[in-house]
Design a protein around this motif. Structure first.
Motif, PDB file in Angstrom:
ATOM      1  N   HIS A  46      -2.919  -7.262  -5.563  1.00 11.46           N
ATOM      2  CA  HIS A  46      -4.045  -7.118  -4.708  1.00 11.46           C
ATOM      3  C   HIS A  46      -4.614  -8.506  -4.307  1.00 11.46           C
ATOM      4  CE1 HIS A  46      -7.472  -5.353  -2.345  1.00 11.46           C
ATOM      5  NE2 HIS A  46      -8.183  -5.834  -3.261  1.00 11.46           N
ATOM      6  N   GLN A 104      -2.234  -2.807  -2.431  1.00 10.88           N
ATOM      7  CA  GLN A 104      -2.461  -2.080  -4.122  1.00 10.88           C
ATOM      8  C   GLN A 104      -1.227  -2.205  -4.738  1.00 10.88           C
ATOM      9  OE1 GLN A 104      -5.491  -1.166  -4.948  1.00 10.88           O
ATOM     10  NE2 GLN A 104      -6.218  -1.632  -2.840  1.00 10.88           N
ATOM     11  N   SER A 105      -1.331  -2.099  -6.002  1.00 12.44           N
ATOM     12  CA  SER A 105      -0.168  -1.963  -7.152  1.00 12.44           C
ATOM     13  C   SER A 105       0.153  -0.788  -7.367  1.00 12.44           C
ATOM     14  CB  SER A 105      -0.719  -2.807  -8.284  1.00 12.44           C
ATOM     15  OG  SER A 105       0.099  -2.754  -9.476  1.00 12.44           O
ATOM     16  N   GLN A 138      -0.729  -0.248 -11.409  1.00 11.38           N
ATOM     17  CA  GLN A 138      -2.301  -0.295 -11.828  1.00 11.38           C
ATOM     18  C   GLN A 138      -2.810   0.950 -12.303  1.00 11.38           C
ATOM     19  OE1 GLN A 138      -5.190  -3.071  -9.978  1.00 11.38           O
ATOM     20  NE2 GLN A 138      -6.290  -1.281  -9.459  1.00 11.38           N
ATOM     21  N   ARG A 139      -2.211   1.993 -11.566  1.00 11.80           N
ATOM     22  CA  ARG A 139      -2.866   3.438 -12.031  1.00 11.80           C
ATOM     23  C   ARG A 139      -2.364   3.746 -13.302  1.00 11.80           C
ATOM     24  NH1 ARG A 139      -0.804   6.908  -8.260  1.00 11.80           N
ATOM     25  NH2 ARG A 139      -0.617   5.505  -6.743  1.00 11.80           N
ATOM     26  N   LEU A 148     -12.774   4.288  -4.169  1.00  7.09           N
ATOM     27  CA  LEU A 148     -11.529   3.524  -3.657  1.00  7.09           C
ATOM     28  C   LEU A 148     -11.609   3.549  -2.212  1.00  7.09           C
ATOM     29  CD1 LEU A 148      -8.721   2.379  -3.909  1.00  7.09           C
ATOM     30  CD2 LEU A 148      -7.970   4.900  -3.576  1.00  7.09           C
ATOM     31  N   GLY A 157       0.772  -1.352  -0.176  1.00  9.81           N
ATOM     32  CA  GLY A 157      -0.193  -0.090   0.209  1.00  9.81           C
ATOM     33  C   GLY A 157       0.954   1.309  -0.054  1.00  9.81           C
ATOM     34  N   HIS A 209      -2.428  -5.806 -11.817  1.00 14.65           N
ATOM     35  CA  HIS A 209      -3.392  -6.076 -10.681  1.00 14.65           C
ATOM     36  C   HIS A 209      -3.374  -7.069  -9.812  1.00 14.65           C
ATOM     37  CE1 HIS A 209      -7.757  -5.488  -8.946  1.00 14.65           C
ATOM     38  NE2 HIS A 209      -7.738  -6.994  -9.121  1.00 14.65           N
ATOM     39  N   SER A 265       2.432   1.777  -3.447  1.00 18.07           N
ATOM     40  CA  SER A 265       1.583   2.246  -4.431  1.00 18.07           C
ATOM     41  C   SER A 265       1.457   3.773  -4.449  1.00 18.07           C
ATOM     42  CB  SER A 265       0.353   1.636  -4.097  1.00 18.07           C
ATOM     43  OG  SER A 265      -0.714   1.953  -3.078  1.00 18.07           O
TER      44      SER A 265
END
Length: 422
Positions: free
Chosen positions: A141, A155-156, A159-160, A187, A72, A138, A75
């Motif tokens: 997660h 979280q990755s 991914q964003r 989110l 987290g 992804h 990320s």
């Protein structure tokens, strides 16, 4: 712009009304995610208490919890250096291609954006499971074999860079300030549904994504695979045929477990797998299929692979849990807490820091999280990496790039290094 504790709590459950969460400009929109950190901690503690009272067991493990929190933190580190790609791309389309402008202070705009963001999330989430290169971003997660509020923060950081394109149609008519609010609310809502202590919430199960529905999504049971993609609403899954109710006991994690707590490896391992599979695949079309078809695809198979090849679940699966001495667990928890405090302070003061200071603190955080992963796996070279980490931490502190309040910690690190060298 500031928010009260009550507003922040309601934002966490997506019940902050339009009158309290509509803003004329993007600069006025609060950072609801950053301000939710104290609530994340409070609810994690509450989950532990409730789980202990209900089932006389804790909802997770130290090693997996540290791993989830580490992921987290990783990320969010890019946000310290760059503006979110979701917002940057959205503003670009808004400034150059918008067709018309809905009023930012209209309730109709607020609710339309709520539906639009959730609809876009459903398709982004679904395609992230069905396209191998997006799944590589992804899957981190889903890599936890526990299911608790720690998992929500897992979280990755990749991914964003794949999700932004799904929101761009809204930039043709919805103001960025309204979009930015709902991007955060969507989110935040998904935090509280990562728990086993809430079983069922009655009629709302038909409309909302709930802990029960999301437990299915995180399962590796054959009946759970590629189901329940919704963010806030479950209606999209019901409409598009991807809904599955919770039935047999869910076994969590990936169908092929990673067996690691090291955050960088958890992020990059699937990309390495795609790279190797790509070059091993015969023919150009097969190579493209490795990237753009499902993670279960192979030559001669359907786009998403064969359901019968999903490993069976017996219910006797044992999570990856290396034996680590109790003192090492205590050491890791204490030092992780220090890094967590450093990260929170960095978020709060980033605007006042030099680029050099930010970069050095990020290096310390990444090195520390990697070292903690090695310690949790009890790797042979974990002690060597931890000595290097402590030396770097102490050096950065001595050069004045960390807060002066860490003088007691300074002494502790010096004593640690003296003992290791002795």
């Amino acid at each position: 712009m500031g928010t009260t504790a009550g507003q922040q709590l309601r934002a966490l459950f997506y019940v902050l009304p339009p009158g309290e969460s509509s803003f004329r400009t993007l600069e006025e929109v609060p950072d609801y995610v950053e301000k939710s950190i104290p609530f994340f901690i409070a609810f994690i503690v509450l989950e532990f208490v409730v789980s202990w009272v209900q089932q006389h067991k804790l909802p997770g493990r130290i090693n997996d919890g540290i791993s989830s929190l580490s992921l987290g933190i990783l990320s969010r580190l890019p946000d310290l250096l760059f503006r979110s790609v979701d917002i940057v791309s959205y503003i670009y389309v808004w400034n150059n291609y918008k067709l018309f402008e809905l009023p930012w202070d209209s309730e109709w705009t607020w609710y339309l954006t709520f539906l639009g963001v959730d609809f876009a999330y459903y398709w982004f989430h679904r395609i992230s499971h069905e396209v191998n290169i997006l799944w590589a971003a992804h899957q981190v997660h889903h890599s936890s074999e526990d299911y608790n509020l720690f998992t929500a923060l897992r979280q990755s950081f990749l991914q964003r860079y794949t999700s932004w394109m799904f929101n761009l149609p809204m930039a043709l008519f919805i103001p960025p300030s309204v979009f930015a609010v709902h991007l955060q609310f969507n989110l935040l809502y998904q935090f509280w549904i990562h728990t086993e202590v809430i079983t069922n919430i009655g009629p709302l199960e038909w409309i909302l994504n709930t802990p029960s529905h999301h437990r299915v999504h995180h399962g590796r049971n054959p009946y759970c695979i590629d189901k329940n993609y919704g963010g806030t609403l479950i209606i999209w899954d019901r409409i598009f045929g991807t809904f599955e109710a919770e039935d047999a006991k869910v076994v969590y994690g990936l169908t092929h477990p990673v067996n690691s707590f090291e955050p960088i490896w958890l992020q990059l391992r699937p990309l390495a797998h795609i790279w190797n599979t790509f070059w091993a695949a015969p023919g150009f079309c097969n190579k493209l299929s490795v990237i753009f078809k499902g993670p279960g695809w192979g030559p001669g198979k359907p786009r998403l692979g064969l359901p019968e090849e999903i490993p069976a679940v017996t219910g006797n699966e044992v999570p990856f849990n290396p034996s680590v001495p109790a003192y090492l667990n205590c050491y890791a928890v204490i030092h992780f807490a220090v890094i967590m405090e450093l990260y929170i302070d960095l978020l709060a003061t980033v605007a006042a820091l030099s680029q050099e200071t930010i970069l050095l603190r990020i290096v310390v955080i990444i090195l520390s999280l990697t070292s903690f992963g090695f310690l949790m796996e009890n790797r042979p070279k974990a002690v060597i990496l931890e000595i290097i980490r402590c030396s770097v931490f102490l050096g950065v502190y001595k050069l004045g790039y960390l807060r002066n309040e860490l003088s007691l910690l300074d002494y502790a690190y010096e004593q640690f290094l003296m003992k290791k060298r002795g």
